[in-house]
Design a protein around this motif. Structure first.
Motif, short mmCIF file in Angstrom:
data_model
loop_
_atom_site.label_atom_id
_atom_site.label_comp_id
_atom_site.label_asym_id
_atom_site.label_seq_id
_atom_site.Cartn_x
_atom_site.Cartn_y
_atom_site.Cartn_z
N TYR A 53 0.80 -1.18 0.01
CA TYR A 53 -0.05 0.15 -0.09
C TYR A 53 0.92 1.26 -0.01
O TYR A 53 0.25 2.35 0.14
CB TYR A 53 -0.86 0.00 1.33
N CYS A 114 -3.27 1.58 12.80
CA CYS A 114 -4.17 0.65 12.21
C CYS A 114 -5.49 0.31 13.05
O CYS A 114 -5.38 0.11 14.25
CB CYS A 114 -3.77 -0.88 11.91
N SER A 115 -6.71 0.57 12.27
CA SER A 115 -7.92 0.31 13.04
C SER A 115 -8.33 -0.98 13.71
O SER A 115 -8.90 -1.05 14.76
CB SER A 115 -9.12 0.89 12.24
N LEU A 116 -7.53 -1.98 13.15
CA LEU A 116 -7.71 -3.29 13.56
C LEU A 116 -6.95 -3.55 14.90
O LEU A 116 -7.66 -4.05 15.89
CB LEU A 116 -7.38 -4.41 12.47
N ASN A 142 -2.24 -8.14 12.24
CA ASN A 142 -2.75 -6.76 12.51
C ASN A 142 -3.10 -6.60 13.92
O ASN A 142 -4.15 -6.30 14.17
CB ASN A 142 -3.81 -6.32 11.79
N CYS A 199 -11.55 -3.03 9.51
CA CYS A 199 -10.54 -2.12 8.92
C CYS A 199 -11.15 -0.89 8.46
O CYS A 199 -12.04 -0.85 7.66
CB CYS A 199 -9.83 -2.81 7.67
N VAL A 201 -10.67 0.88 6.24
CA VAL A 201 -10.51 1.34 4.83
C VAL A 201 -11.44 0.23 4.04
O VAL A 201 -12.12 0.81 3.03
CB VAL A 201 -8.87 1.21 4.18
N GLU A 227 -10.65 -8.14 3.99
CA GLU A 227 -11.12 -7.44 5.24
C GLU A 227 -12.19 -6.67 4.66
O GLU A 227 -12.81 -5.89 5.64
CB GLU A 227 -9.88 -6.44 5.45
N CYS A 285 -5.58 4.45 2.99
CA CYS A 285 -5.52 4.23 4.31
C CYS A 285 -4.47 5.34 5.03
O CYS A 285 -3.36 5.67 4.56
CB CYS A 285 -4.58 2.87 4.75
N HIS A 287 -3.07 5.90 7.65
CA HIS A 287 -2.00 5.26 8.47
C HIS A 287 -0.81 4.97 7.52
O HIS A 287 0.43 5.56 7.60
CB HIS A 287 -2.22 4.18 9.41
FE1 SF4 Z 1 -4.97 -1.38 9.00
FE2 SF4 Z 1 -4.71 0.56 6.94
FE3 SF4 Z 1 -4.65 -2.19 6.28
FE4 SF4 Z 1 -6.72 -1.30 7.06
S1 SF4 Z 1 -5.76 -0.85 5.42
S2 SF4 Z 1 -6.01 -3.28 8.07
S3 SF4 Z 1 -6.26 0.51 8.56
S4 SF4 Z 1 -3.17 -1.01 8.03
#
Ligand code: SF4
Ligand code: 13P
Length: 329
Positions: A53, A114-116, A142, A199, A201, A227, A285, A287
């Motif tokens: 990402y 990370c929200s998870l 995660n 997640c 996102v 996810e 995302c 983050h």
């Molecule tokens: Fe975490 Fe970002 Fe991956 Fe979603 S996209 S699981 S918030 S790191």
């Protein structure tokens, strides 16, 4: 930083590869950083690991190895470098430290969460274990090291089903992604006790959007990360980890594809698959996007933002990651 003729010449081969993704005017800002980072990482025997990402200037410009979270963890254990710079989020850097405790692991921005990961604590897992005595805990990577320390075996989206089946039990506690848990439950007979993490996102996608895109793009292949909510997975042609999605595009060369995941994936994969047309509704995302070239240069130069964990946490948490790596993909 100045875009000198020397830097222009030295970075030209990289720019040639990604010129369709990054406009020339933007390249003059990125190139001096790319030049400095690539020079410095050689001087310091550092390796740059990047998640799929990351933005194209990081993914194609400076990373030595870019991959999904499972492969990043395995690579961190193998590397001969003295310093690992993790271009990803905090749990990825922590996992690298668990796999390579004697290396210096740096994260260019410590706020890249990370929200998870933030949906669950070690204390939450202890409570769940009390409520479900004897039921093994499978945690997504995660998660924080505290959660991993309470976990029997970790998994990623690339091997979640395989890991759950490998335990040979009737029931598992599967944390913290409720949608990934639902996906795993649809692929196995093992009963799954889940947690309410999501997640931020992937939870934003929905099947109405996908059906609309299919209507306007006959023949398009829709590939989704697990996810995503179940309606999105059901509306897709393929579900897999970020590297699984990349492999799908590489192997199948669809005329048109939609990657239902973070935005940078399409930009990065387009570079290596010029004949595939990417339809790009995507979510960012926030983050992952905290990681930038100036922050990477700064943390590599000053060796700041080091991941520090107590020996006790490392000892407790690494077993669950090592067990995952042994089982593999
Ligand atoms: Fe975490 Fe970002 Fe991956 Fe979603 S996209 S699981 S918030 S790191
Ligand atoms: P992968 O393991 O598929 O790379 O996913 C990590 C992640 O954070 C996806 O949102």
């Amino acid at each position: 930083m100045e875009f000198t003729p020397e830097i222009k010449k030295a970075t030209q081969p990289i720019y040639q590869k990604i010129s369709k993704t990054i406009p020339e005017i933007e390249w003059s800002t990125h190139a001096p950083y790319i030049y400095e980072i690539n020079k410095l990482k050689k001087e310091k025997n550092a390796v740059i690991l990047a998640h799929n990402y990351q933005t194209p200037e990081i993914y194609h410009g400076i990373s030595d190895f870019s991959a999904d979270s499972l492969a990043l963890a395995v690579e961190a254990a193998k590397t001969k470098a003295d310093i690992i710079v993790m271009c990803g989020v905090h749990f990825m850097a922590e996992t690298a430290k668990l796999m390579s405790p004697n290396k210096k692991v740096l994260l260019p921005d410590m706020r890249a969460g990370c929200s998870l990961s933030s949906s669950i604590t070690g204390e939450d897992v202890r409570k769940l274990k009390k409520q479900n005595p004897g039921v093994p805990v499978v945690s997504y990577v995660n998660t924080s090291a505290d959660v991993k320390a309470e976990t029997d075996v970790c998994c990623t989206s690339a091997n979640a089903v395989k890991i759950v089946n490998s335990l040979g039990v009737k029931k598992v506690i599967f944390l913290p992604d409720d949608y990934l848990a639902k996906y795993v439950a649809s692929q196995t007979d093992v009963e799954i006790i889940s947690w309410k993490g999501t997640c931020e996102v992937h939870e934003k996608f929905n099947d109405t959007e996908i059906n609309e895109i299919r209507k306007n793009n006959p023949g398009i292949k829709v590939i989704a990360h697990p996810e995503c909510p179940p309606d999105v997975i059901n509306a897709s042609d393929f579900t897999g980890s970020t590297s699984g999605m990349i492999k799908y595009v590489k192997d199948n060369q669809p005329e048109k594809v939609m990657m239902v995941t973070e935005c940078s994936m399409s930009d990065n994969v387009q570079v290596d698959n010029p004949n595939v047309k990417f339809i790009r509704p995507c979510n960012l995302c926030p983050h992952m996007k905290r990681i930038t070239l100036p922050k990477i240069l700064d943390c590599l130069k000053n060796e700041t933002n080091e991941i520090i964990m107590s020996d006790e946490t490392i000892e407790k948490a690494r077993k669950s990651v090592e067990r995952m790596a042994e089982i593999g993909r």
